[in-house]
Design a protein around this motif. Structure first.
Motif, PDB file in Angstrom:
ATOM      1  N   SER A 125       0.828  -1.201   0.000  1.00 46.25           N
ATOM      2  CA  SER A 125       0.000   0.000   0.000  1.00 46.25           C
ATOM      3  C   SER A 125       0.870   1.261   0.000  1.00 46.25           C
ATOM      4  N   PHE A 126       2.013   1.240   0.690  1.00 45.34           N
ATOM      5  CA  PHE A 126       2.922   2.377   0.670  1.00 45.34           C
ATOM      6  C   PHE A 126       3.496   2.589  -0.738  1.00 45.34           C
ATOM      7  N   VAL A 127       3.889   1.534  -1.408  1.00 41.25           N
ATOM      8  CA  VAL A 127       4.433   1.643  -2.767  1.00 41.25           C
ATOM      9  C   VAL A 127       3.363   2.158  -3.721  1.00 41.25           C
ATOM     10  N   ILE A 128       2.147   1.682  -3.625  1.00 47.27           N
ATOM     11  CA  ILE A 128       1.055   2.152  -4.482  1.00 47.27           C
ATOM     12  C   ILE A 128       0.780   3.628  -4.236  1.00 47.27           C
ATOM     13  N   PHE A 129       0.803   4.048  -2.980  1.00 51.93           N
ATOM     14  CA  PHE A 129       0.601   5.454  -2.642  1.00 51.93           C
ATOM     15  C   PHE A 129       1.703   6.320  -3.252  1.00 51.93           C
ATOM     16  N   GLN A 130       2.942   5.901  -3.162  1.00 50.76           N
ATOM     17  CA  GLN A 130       4.060   6.663  -3.714  1.00 50.76           C
ATOM     18  C   GLN A 130       3.981   6.746  -5.240  1.00 50.76           C
ATOM     19  N   VAL A 131       3.574   5.684  -5.887  1.00 52.46           N
ATOM     20  CA  VAL A 131       3.444   5.690  -7.342  1.00 52.46           C
ATOM     21  C   VAL A 131       2.339   6.651  -7.769  1.00 52.46           C
ATOM     22  N   SER A 132       1.226   6.661  -7.044  1.00 56.65           N
ATOM     23  CA  SER A 132       0.146   7.592  -7.395  1.00 56.65           C
ATOM     24  C   SER A 132       0.569   9.042  -7.139  1.00 56.65           C
ATOM     25  N   GLN A 133       1.340   9.301  -6.100  1.00 60.53           N
ATOM     26  CA  GLN A 133       1.856  10.646  -5.842  1.00 60.53           C
ATOM     27  C   GLN A 133       2.804  11.088  -6.955  1.00 60.53           C
ATOM     28  N   TYR A 134       3.634  10.167  -7.410  1.00 54.92           N
ATOM     29  CA  TYR A 134       4.559  10.479  -8.505  1.00 54.92           C
ATOM     30  C   TYR A 134       3.790  10.826  -9.779  1.00 54.92           C
ATOM     31  N   ALA A 135       2.774  10.047 -10.093  1.00 50.88           N
ATOM     32  CA  ALA A 135       1.975  10.312 -11.299  1.00 50.88           C
ATOM     33  C   ALA A 135       1.287  11.668 -11.196  1.00 50.88           C
ATOM     34  N   LEU A 136       0.768  12.003 -10.022  1.00 50.10           N
ATOM     35  CA  LEU A 136       0.105  13.287  -9.818  1.00 50.10           C
ATOM     36  C   LEU A 136       1.092  14.445  -9.974  1.00 50.10           C
ATOM     37  N   GLU A 137       2.265  14.327  -9.382  1.00 48.37           N
ATOM     38  CA  GLU A 137       3.268  15.383  -9.502  1.00 48.37           C
ATOM     39  C   GLU A 137       3.739  15.549 -10.946  1.00 48.37           C
ATOM     40  N   LYS A 138       3.872  14.444 -11.643  1.00 48.16           N
ATOM     41  CA  LYS A 138       4.281  14.504 -13.047  1.00 48.16           C
ATOM     42  C   LYS A 138       3.240  15.233 -13.883  1.00 48.16           C
ATOM     43  N   LYS A 139       1.969  14.985 -13.615  1.00 48.57           N
ATOM     44  CA  LYS A 139       0.891  15.661 -14.336  1.00 48.57           C
ATOM     45  C   LYS A 139       0.872  17.159 -14.011  1.00 48.57           C
ATOM     46  N   ILE A 140       1.069  17.504 -12.752  1.00 49.39           N
ATOM     47  CA  ILE A 140       1.081  18.916 -12.343  1.00 49.39           C
ATOM     48  C   ILE A 140       2.249  19.651 -12.991  1.00 49.39           C
ATOM     49  N   LEU A 141       3.430  19.038 -13.025  1.00 53.19           N
ATOM     50  CA  LEU A 141       4.581  19.673 -13.664  1.00 53.19           C
ATOM     51  C   LEU A 141       4.355  19.860 -15.157  1.00 53.19           C
ATOM     52  N   SER A 142       3.719  18.907 -15.785  1.00 55.11           N
ATOM     53  CA  SER A 142       3.405  19.043 -17.205  1.00 55.11           C
ATOM     54  C   SER A 142       2.441  20.200 -17.431  1.00 55.11           C
ATOM     55  N   GLU A 143       1.437  20.321 -16.579  1.00 60.40           N
ATOM     56  CA  GLU A 143       0.455  21.414 -16.683  1.00 60.40           C
ATOM     57  C   GLU A 143       1.118  22.762 -16.454  1.00 60.40           C
ATOM     58  N   GLU A 144       2.000  22.846 -15.463  1.00 62.48           N
ATOM     59  CA  GLU A 144       2.718  24.101 -15.209  1.00 62.48           C
ATOM     60  C   GLU A 144       3.597  24.474 -16.396  1.00 62.48           C
ATOM     61  N   GLY A 145       4.221  23.492 -17.011  1.00 65.96           N
ATOM     62  CA  GLY A 145       5.040  23.753 -18.193  1.00 65.96           C
ATOM     63  C   GLY A 145       4.216  24.307 -19.339  1.00 65.96           C
ATOM     64  N   GLU A 146       3.028  23.766 -19.534  1.00 64.27           N
ATOM     65  CA  GLU A 146       2.152  24.255 -20.595  1.00 64.27           C
ATOM     66  C   GLU A 146       1.680  25.687 -20.309  1.00 64.27           C
ATOM     67  N   LEU A 147       1.339  25.976 -19.048  1.00 67.69           N
ATOM     68  CA  LEU A 147       0.936  27.339 -18.700  1.00 67.69           C
ATOM     69  C   LEU A 147       2.087  28.327 -18.883  1.00 67.69           C
ATOM     70  N   TYR A 148       3.281  27.906 -18.533  1.00 68.34           N
ATOM     71  CA  TYR A 148       4.454  28.763 -18.722  1.00 68.34           C
ATOM     72  C   TYR A 148       4.677  29.037 -20.210  1.00 68.34           C
ATOM     73  N   THR A 149       4.524  28.012 -21.030  1.00 67.50           N
ATOM     74  CA  THR A 149       4.667  28.178 -22.471  1.00 67.50           C
ATOM     75  C   THR A 149       3.602  29.129 -23.014  1.00 67.50           C
ATOM     76  N   ALA A 150       2.359  28.984 -22.516  1.00 63.05           N
ATOM     77  CA  ALA A 150       1.270  29.868 -22.960  1.00 63.05           C
ATOM     78  C   ALA A 150       1.563  31.318 -22.575  1.00 63.05           C
ATOM     79  N   GLU A 151       2.102  31.536 -21.397  1.00 59.94           N
ATOM     80  CA  GLU A 151       2.447  32.903 -20.985  1.00 59.94           C
ATOM     81  C   GLU A 151       3.591  33.471 -21.816  1.00 59.94           C
ATOM     82  N   ARG A 152       4.585  32.647 -22.133  1.00 56.94           N
ATOM     83  CA  ARG A 152       5.679  33.113 -22.995  1.00 56.94           C
ATOM     84  C   ARG A 152       5.155  33.489 -24.371  1.00 56.94           C
ATOM     85  N   LEU A 153       4.227  32.689 -24.887  1.00 58.28           N
ATOM     86  CA  LEU A 153       3.627  33.018 -26.181  1.00 58.28           C
ATOM     87  C   LEU A 153       2.906  34.359 -26.121  1.00 58.28           C
TER      88      LEU A 153
END
Length: 126
Positions: A21-49
């Motif tokens: 259960s600890f490993v599953i929790f950590q994997v889901s946290q990693y996936a969530l953080e990866k998605k958030i970083l991708s979203e922040e990157g897209e917003l940063y790109t939109a602002e630069r544009l």
């Protein structure tokens, strides 16, 4: 074979369940953080544009005397659409919409004083 109380097997199963259960929790946290970083990157790109679009629109506003016009700028990371409208005698409103390669959009409106050739504070929209 007289002492078969079964202590090791249940303890091992409980420890494995907790570890799993600890490993599953950590994997889901990693996936969530990866998605958030991708979203922040897209917003940063939109602002630069948008920032690049503002510079290009200001270059056009300095040399173009039309009251109402629109257009697009195409960049490597996406595109910026703009609409210029005359608001008052010496005032124009400029609405910019940026679209990244991934379908992420950001838009805002700013006002341009034709007489002093300055940008007034802008309104960011969601």
């Amino acid at each position: 074979m007289g002492n078969e109380k079964g202590f090791i097997l249940p303890t091992t199963i409980i420890i494995m369940l907790l570890l799993s259960s600890f490993v599953i929790f950590q994997v889901s946290q990693y996936a969530l953080e990866k998605k958030i970083l991708s979203e922040e990157g897209e917003l940063y790109t939109a602002e630069r544009l948008l920032q690049m679009g503002v510079v290009d629109v200001l270059n056009i506003l300095g040399s173009d005397n039309r009251e109402n016009f629109s257009g697009n700028f195409y960049y490597e990371e996406g595109e910026v659409s703009f609409v210029v409208k005359k608001e008052r005698n010496e005032m124009k409103s400029v609405r910019l919409i940026s679209r990244t390669v991934a379908p992420k959009t950001k838009e805002f409106t700013f006002f341009y004083d034709v007489k002093t050739e300055t940008v007034l504070p802008w309104l960011e929209e969601r």
